[in-house]
Design a protein around this motif. Structure first.
Motif, PDB file in Angstrom:
ATOM      1  N   LEU A   1       0.817  -1.211   0.000  1.00  0.00           N
ATOM      2  CA  LEU A   1       0.000   0.000   0.000  1.00  0.00           C
ATOM      3  C   LEU A   1       0.849   1.259   0.000  1.00  0.00           C
ATOM      4  O   LEU A   1       0.528   2.234  -0.695  1.00  0.00           O
ATOM      5  N   VAL A   2       1.934   1.255   0.792  1.00  0.00           N
ATOM      6  CA  VAL A   2       2.737   2.486   0.881  1.00  0.00           C
ATOM      7  C   VAL A   2       3.484   2.764  -0.419  1.00  0.00           C
ATOM      8  O   VAL A   2       4.075   3.836  -0.567  1.00  0.00           O
ATOM      9  N   ALA A   3       3.460   1.831  -1.354  1.00  0.00           N
ATOM     10  CA  ALA A   3       4.068   2.052  -2.670  1.00  0.00           C
ATOM     11  C   ALA A   3       3.071   2.621  -3.666  1.00  0.00           C
ATOM     12  O   ALA A   3       3.431   2.907  -4.809  1.00  0.00           O
ATOM     13  N   GLU A   4       1.819   2.833  -3.247  1.00  0.00           N
ATOM     14  CA  GLU A   4       0.779   3.264  -4.168  1.00  0.00           C
ATOM     15  C   GLU A   4       0.666   4.783  -4.251  1.00  0.00           C
ATOM     16  O   GLU A   4       1.236   5.523  -3.441  1.00  0.00           O
ATOM     17  N   ALA A   5      -0.111   5.245  -5.209  1.00  0.00           N
ATOM     18  CA  ALA A   5      -0.182   6.672  -5.505  1.00  0.00           C
ATOM     19  C   ALA A   5      -0.754   7.478  -4.354  1.00  0.00           C
ATOM     20  O   ALA A   5      -0.347   8.621  -4.125  1.00  0.00           O
ATOM     21  N   ASP A   6      -1.726   6.932  -3.629  1.00  0.00           N
ATOM     22  CA  ASP A   6      -2.336   7.729  -2.566  1.00  0.00           C
ATOM     23  C   ASP A   6      -1.490   7.784  -1.300  1.00  0.00           C
ATOM     24  O   ASP A   6      -1.865   8.446  -0.332  1.00  0.00           O
ATOM     25  N   TYR A   7      -0.353   7.101  -1.285  1.00  0.00           N
ATOM     26  CA  TYR A   7       0.600   7.215  -0.180  1.00  0.00           C
ATOM     27  C   TYR A   7       1.813   8.069  -0.568  1.00  0.00           C
ATOM     28  O   TYR A   7       2.778   8.152   0.189  1.00  0.00           O
ATOM     29  N   LEU A   8       1.771   8.676  -1.741  1.00  0.00           N
ATOM     30  CA  LEU A   8       2.863   9.538  -2.161  1.00  0.00           C
ATOM     31  C   LEU A   8       2.920  10.799  -1.293  1.00  0.00           C
ATOM     32  O   LEU A   8       1.889  11.252  -0.786  1.00  0.00           O
TER      33      LEU A   8
END
Length: 546
Positions: free
Chosen positions: A181-188
């Motif tokens: 999850l932390v690699a996804e766009a909403d964790y940028l």
């Protein structure tokens, strides 16, 4: 919705490359005769929507942004997680605390990327005023539920920065896939001072955004169908970014894309129908990549009350000859979906999830049974005729899908009249999110290898439950898989299998097909990353072979 750990998909398969051979003129080059830099030309299946990290809802935008921005971790080639802005991290024994240690990194404006940039971004996404469609990706972070219920401020979310180089997450329950999850766009990350300086314009054009990844997005006005990825010299690993420029070109017409590829105007494209796949099948350009995309049909229960009748839903599924469509129209290796969760995405003790949860009657062509269910359902709802419209994209593939369903499937059911509407992807997504349709083709692609990525969609209050289907037992099983059974692989697997069977026995959705990824690429483009559950195209380690 979309896609983050998952994304709504468009009608044309999005593209990825791993360095394949070329046919025809070899145009993928970085240097012209006059010494200026020339971009490689890549095909995109749909236009960008919003490049505001908290508001990305589709895969094309996500893939573009994840080449221009970088999170704590990166979901790289073949789904292998690698360090990003975080050079290392630790997980507590109980699985509830994640601590990330940041490297020295800069934004494209030259300012430092700090731990507070991540904390601000994630809390902004969870803030109800942001109206993020993907804030549920943070649902395991401590206090998320209370925030969504209005009982606590979004500022109380369980993520904090003890210093400029450390980000700490406190989870309410273990989440086995949190690293994805932390690699996804909403964790940028988002730089607070920059976001606030841009106000409502933030992320609406490429000039209203800054970047901390390998590339910068340039030339996107918010509405145009062509944009550029240009090397970001401020990126912490810029020395290993070998391709200077990638021009992204939205191609909605299959013949136009083919002509541009063969004339050298495109260096990569996705063959989008049987004729094009056959054209390239024996070419060294051609390759088929793995994919986790599931396409299905959602029936809006609130718009067409008759869709609440289970027998009518089952008839609509059974009347679709999926193999006829896939073999005669698509012809690209795509295959009939068994349910909501894609095949080859997850297994337990040697059993693939799609096989373990398969309900044959919910995804199999059976015209005689379809007619029986239809007549029974029509009698139950007291109707002799039903009319509805199918909404989808205006691309070649999108039109082929709606036309097939209208003319080769649903027209076989007595008293049913179906019309079609094909519009640009961005408009289609907006209408889906607003539930402004009778029926729609939609789909999901995951960015991490877990069935829950798909199954969460159909929980009662999920924003991407486009059917408005609701089942208490289903919700209870998904909740158990996410909480009490999260650290018990056997129980968690059983929860998810039972949930999918409930959904499919009730025909909550109509499964259509799982995509294949046919692609052609010029021979000198090498090492573009791809994962079935992750990046469609990752240019950070790509290069041009001289």
């Amino acid at each position: 919705m979309l896609e983050m750990k998952k994304f709504i998909i468009g009608s044309t398969m999005v593209l990825m490359a791993m360095g394949l051979a070329a046919c025809g003129k070899n145009t993928a080059t970085q240097t012209q005769n006059n010494g200026t830099t020339k971009p490689i030309n890549w095909m995109a299946s749909a236009e960008l929507t919003s490049i505001d990290q908290s508001k990305i809802v589709d895969q094309v935008t996500s893939d573009t942004v994840l080449n221009a921005e970088q999170g704590l971790l990166v979901n790289g080639n073949n789904g292998v997680i690698r360090p990003g802005i975080a050079k290392s991290y630790q997980v507590s024994k109980d699985g509830k605390t994640y601590t990330f240690h940041l490297r020295d990194a800069k934004w494209s404006d030259g300012s430092k990327v700090t731990a507070q940039d991540f904390v601000y971004s994630i809390k902004r996404t969870v803030n109800p005023k942001t109206a993020s469609q993907t804030s549920y990706d943070m649902d395991h972070i401590l206090n998320y539920d209370a925030i969504q219920q209005g009982k606590m401020s979004y500022k109380s979310l369980g993520v904090y920065a003890p210093n400029d180089k450390t980000v700490v997450f406190k989870l309410s329950n273990p989440e086995p896939y949190f690293k994805y999850l932390v690699a996804e766009a909403d964790y940028l990350p988002e730089k607070q001072s920059y976001v606030e300086s841009q106000g409502a314009k933030f992320g609406t054009t490429s000039n209203n955004q800054i970047y901390d990844g390998p590339y910068k997005i340039t030339g996107w006005t918010g509405t145009n169908d062509t944009w550029m990825l240009e090397k970001n010299n401020q990126y912490w690993n810029a020395k290993n970014t070998k391709i200077d420029k990638i021009r992204m070109n939205v191609e909605k017409d299959a013949n136009t894309a083919l002509n541009e590829y063969e004339s050298g105007q495109l260096d990569e494209m996705t063959p989008s129908n049987k004729q094009q796949v056959s054209h390239f099948k024996n070419s060294p350009d051609f390759h088929t990549l793995s994919d986790s995309r599931i396409t299905y049909i959602a029936l809006n229960f609130n718009r067409i009350p008759e869709f609440r009748n289970r027998n009518l839903r089952k008839a609509l599924s059974m009347i679709i000859n999926r193999n006829q469509f896939l073999n005669n129209v698509m012809g690209d290796g795509s295959f009939a979906a068994k349910g909501l969760v894609s095949k080859n995405i997850s297994s337990y003790k040697g059993k693939d999830f799609a096989d373990a949860s398969y309900v044959k009657s919910a995804a199999t062509y059976n015209p005689s049974e379809a007619i029986k269910y239809w007549k029974k359902g029509m009698k139950e709802v007291g109707k002799k005729t039903i009319n509805f419209n199918i909404l989808y994209d205006d691309s070649s593939n999108g039109k082929a899908m709606t036309e097939f369903l209208q003319n080769a499937a649903f027209n076989k059911l007595p008293g049913l009249k179906v019309t079609t509407t094909n519009i640009p992807t961005k408009s289609r997504l907006s209408r889906q999110i607003a539930f402004d349709y009778d029926a729609t083709i939609t789909g999901w692609v995951t960015t991490y290898p877990d069935p829950i990525s798909y199954l969460e969609l159909m929980t009662t209050h999920n924003p991407y439950n486009f059917v408005r289907w609701s089942n208490h037992d289903y919700d209870k099983l998904i909740n158990a898989a996410e909480t009490t059974d999260a650290n018990n692989p056997a129980k968690r697997w059983d929860d998810m299998v039972k949930a999918e069977k409930i959904l499919m026995n009730d025909q909550g959705i109509i499964p259509f097909f799982q995509s294949a990824e046919p692609q052609v690429v010029k021979t000198n483009i090498k090492n573009v990353g791809h994962s079935a559950a992750g990046f469609d195209w990752d240019f950070s380690n790509a290069y041009i072979k001289k």
